[in-house]
Design a protein around this motif. Structure first.
Motif, PDB file in Angstrom:
ATOM      1  N   CYS A 174       0.909  -1.188   0.048  1.00 30.06           N
ATOM      2  CA  CYS A 174      -0.225   0.088   0.111  1.00 30.06           C
ATOM      3  C   CYS A 174       0.921   1.211  -0.039  1.00 30.06           C
ATOM      4  O   CYS A 174       0.733   2.242  -0.710  1.00 30.06           O
ATOM      5  CB  CYS A 174      -1.006   0.090   1.186  1.00 30.06           C
ATOM      6  SG  CYS A 174      -2.240  -1.337   0.990  1.00 30.06           S
ATOM      7  N   ILE A 175       1.950   1.363   0.834  1.00 35.69           N
ATOM      8  CA  ILE A 175       2.776   2.495   0.874  1.00 35.69           C
ATOM      9  C   ILE A 175       3.355   2.556  -0.544  1.00 35.69           C
ATOM     10  O   ILE A 175       3.734   3.708  -1.058  1.00 35.69           O
ATOM     11  CB  ILE A 175       3.708   2.224   2.037  1.00 35.69           C
ATOM     12  CG1 ILE A 175       2.934   2.562   3.316  1.00 35.69           C
ATOM     13  CG2 ILE A 175       4.776   3.400   1.742  1.00 35.69           C
ATOM     14  CD1 ILE A 175       3.951   2.353   4.431  1.00 35.69           C
ATOM     15  N   ALA A 200      -2.977  10.472   2.813  1.00 36.25           N
ATOM     16  CA  ALA A 200      -3.029  10.325   4.177  1.00 36.25           C
ATOM     17  C   ALA A 200      -4.404   9.606   4.895  1.00 36.25           C
ATOM     18  O   ALA A 200      -4.259   8.688   5.617  1.00 36.25           O
ATOM     19  CB  ALA A 200      -2.976  11.751   4.989  1.00 36.25           C
ATOM     20  N   GLY A 201      -5.396   9.919   3.820  1.00 34.59           N
ATOM     21  CA  GLY A 201      -6.765   9.196   4.161  1.00 34.59           C
ATOM     22  C   GLY A 201      -6.543   7.857   3.691  1.00 34.59           C
ATOM     23  O   GLY A 201      -7.117   6.874   4.935  1.00 34.59           O
ATOM     24  N   GLY A 240      -6.160   2.178   5.538  1.00 34.68           N
ATOM     25  CA  GLY A 240      -5.293   0.738   5.678  1.00 34.68           C
ATOM     26  C   GLY A 240      -4.777   0.459   7.082  1.00 34.68           C
ATOM     27  O   GLY A 240      -5.112  -0.730   7.602  1.00 34.68           O
ATOM     28  N   CYS A 241      -4.322   1.327   7.936  1.00 40.57           N
ATOM     29  CA  CYS A 241      -3.662   1.245   9.138  1.00 40.57           C
ATOM     30  C   CYS A 241      -4.527   0.799   9.954  1.00 40.57           C
ATOM     31  O   CYS A 241      -4.532  -0.298  10.774  1.00 40.57           O
ATOM     32  CB  CYS A 241      -2.826   2.237   9.674  1.00 40.57           C
ATOM     33  SG  CYS A 241      -1.294   2.846   8.765  1.00 40.57           S
ATOM     34  N   ASN A 242      -5.878   1.551  10.045  1.00 41.54           N
ATOM     35  CA  ASN A 242      -7.038   1.214  11.025  1.00 41.54           C
ATOM     36  C   ASN A 242      -7.375  -0.464  10.859  1.00 41.54           C
ATOM     37  O   ASN A 242      -7.823  -1.050  11.641  1.00 41.54           O
ATOM     38  CB  ASN A 242      -8.134   2.185  10.957  1.00 41.54           C
ATOM     39  CG  ASN A 242      -7.736   3.452  11.375  1.00 41.54           C
ATOM     40  OD1 ASN A 242      -6.819   3.697  12.417  1.00 41.54           O
ATOM     41  ND2 ASN A 242      -8.274   4.627  10.923  1.00 41.54           N
ATOM     42  N   ILE A 262       1.023  -3.765  15.375  1.00 41.74           N
ATOM     43  CA  ILE A 262      -0.046  -3.047  15.722  1.00 41.74           C
ATOM     44  C   ILE A 262       0.500  -1.459  16.182  1.00 41.74           C
ATOM     45  O   ILE A 262      -0.126  -0.450  15.627  1.00 41.74           O
ATOM     46  CB  ILE A 262      -0.825  -3.585  16.791  1.00 41.74           C
ATOM     47  CG1 ILE A 262      -1.902  -4.630  16.404  1.00 41.74           C
ATOM     48  CG2 ILE A 262      -1.903  -2.789  17.440  1.00 41.74           C
ATOM     49  CD1 ILE A 262      -2.413  -5.767  17.444  1.00 41.74           C
ATOM     50  N   ASN A 263       1.269  -1.610  16.684  1.00 44.00           N
ATOM     51  CA  ASN A 263       1.992  -0.295  17.283  1.00 44.00           C
ATOM     52  C   ASN A 263       2.333   0.613  16.208  1.00 44.00           C
ATOM     53  O   ASN A 263       2.393   1.726  16.416  1.00 44.00           O
ATOM     54  CB  ASN A 263       3.058  -0.505  18.451  1.00 44.00           C
ATOM     55  CG  ASN A 263       3.557   0.613  19.330  1.00 44.00           C
ATOM     56  OD1 ASN A 263       3.367   1.745  18.851  1.00 44.00           O
ATOM     57  ND2 ASN A 263       4.297   0.158  20.066  1.00 44.00           N
TER      58      ASN A 263
END
Length: 144
Positions: free
Chosen positions: A23-24, A94-95, A100-102, A130-131
């Motif tokens: 994704c990044i 950023a959104g 994706g992180c959430n 997770i961190n």
């Protein structure tokens, strides 16, 4: 002998790490702000290091990693490219990264609960991931 929960949790972490890196990689070239790009690059490198650690553990157990599903990769690619084509801004990136992180945090917590008999070193990897995801969300809020 290692228990199945340990293997499954490591495999799921492996998938999450690969999705994060992918994704990044898909969005980083669209980022204009140099500090934002640096944050994403640093996070990608951190994901890769944790991915290597995860892969080493799986190798110790004579197990292989798990690839993200083709459907998940395709859906992520389509959404990212569609959103960026409609609004090519750092805010959009950023959104997308935040979403994706959430999703990663939610999924990894589910697997931590599901594979509760996993060895501590597997749980530690999941918690590190997770961190990392939670920290990235906080660090990029200014670009939303």
């Amino acid at each position: 002998m290692v228990n199945n929960d340990t293997i499954e949790l490591l495999r799921e972490c492996n998938v999450g790490i690969k999705m994060g890196v992918t994704c990044i990689e898909e969005v980083i070239d669209n980022v204009e702000n140099e500090d934002f790009r640096h944050l994403l690059h640093a996070s990608m490198e951190e994901h890769k290091r944790l991915g290597s650690e995860t892969h080493e553990l799986l190798n110790e157990y004579d197990e292989s990693g798990k690839e993200p599903s083709s459907m998940a990769k395709a859906m992520t690619w389509m959404k990212s490219n569609l959103m960026i084509s409609m609004n090519d801004t750092d805010n959009t990136v950023a959104g997308l990264v935040t979403e994706g992180c959430n999703m990663g945090v939610k999924t990894l917590n589910k697997y931590l609960n599901q594979y509760e008999a996993a060895e501590e070193k597997a749980k530690d990897i999941a918690k590190k991931l997770i961190n990392m995801e939670e920290r990235l969300v906080v660090n990029i809020r200014q670009y939303l």
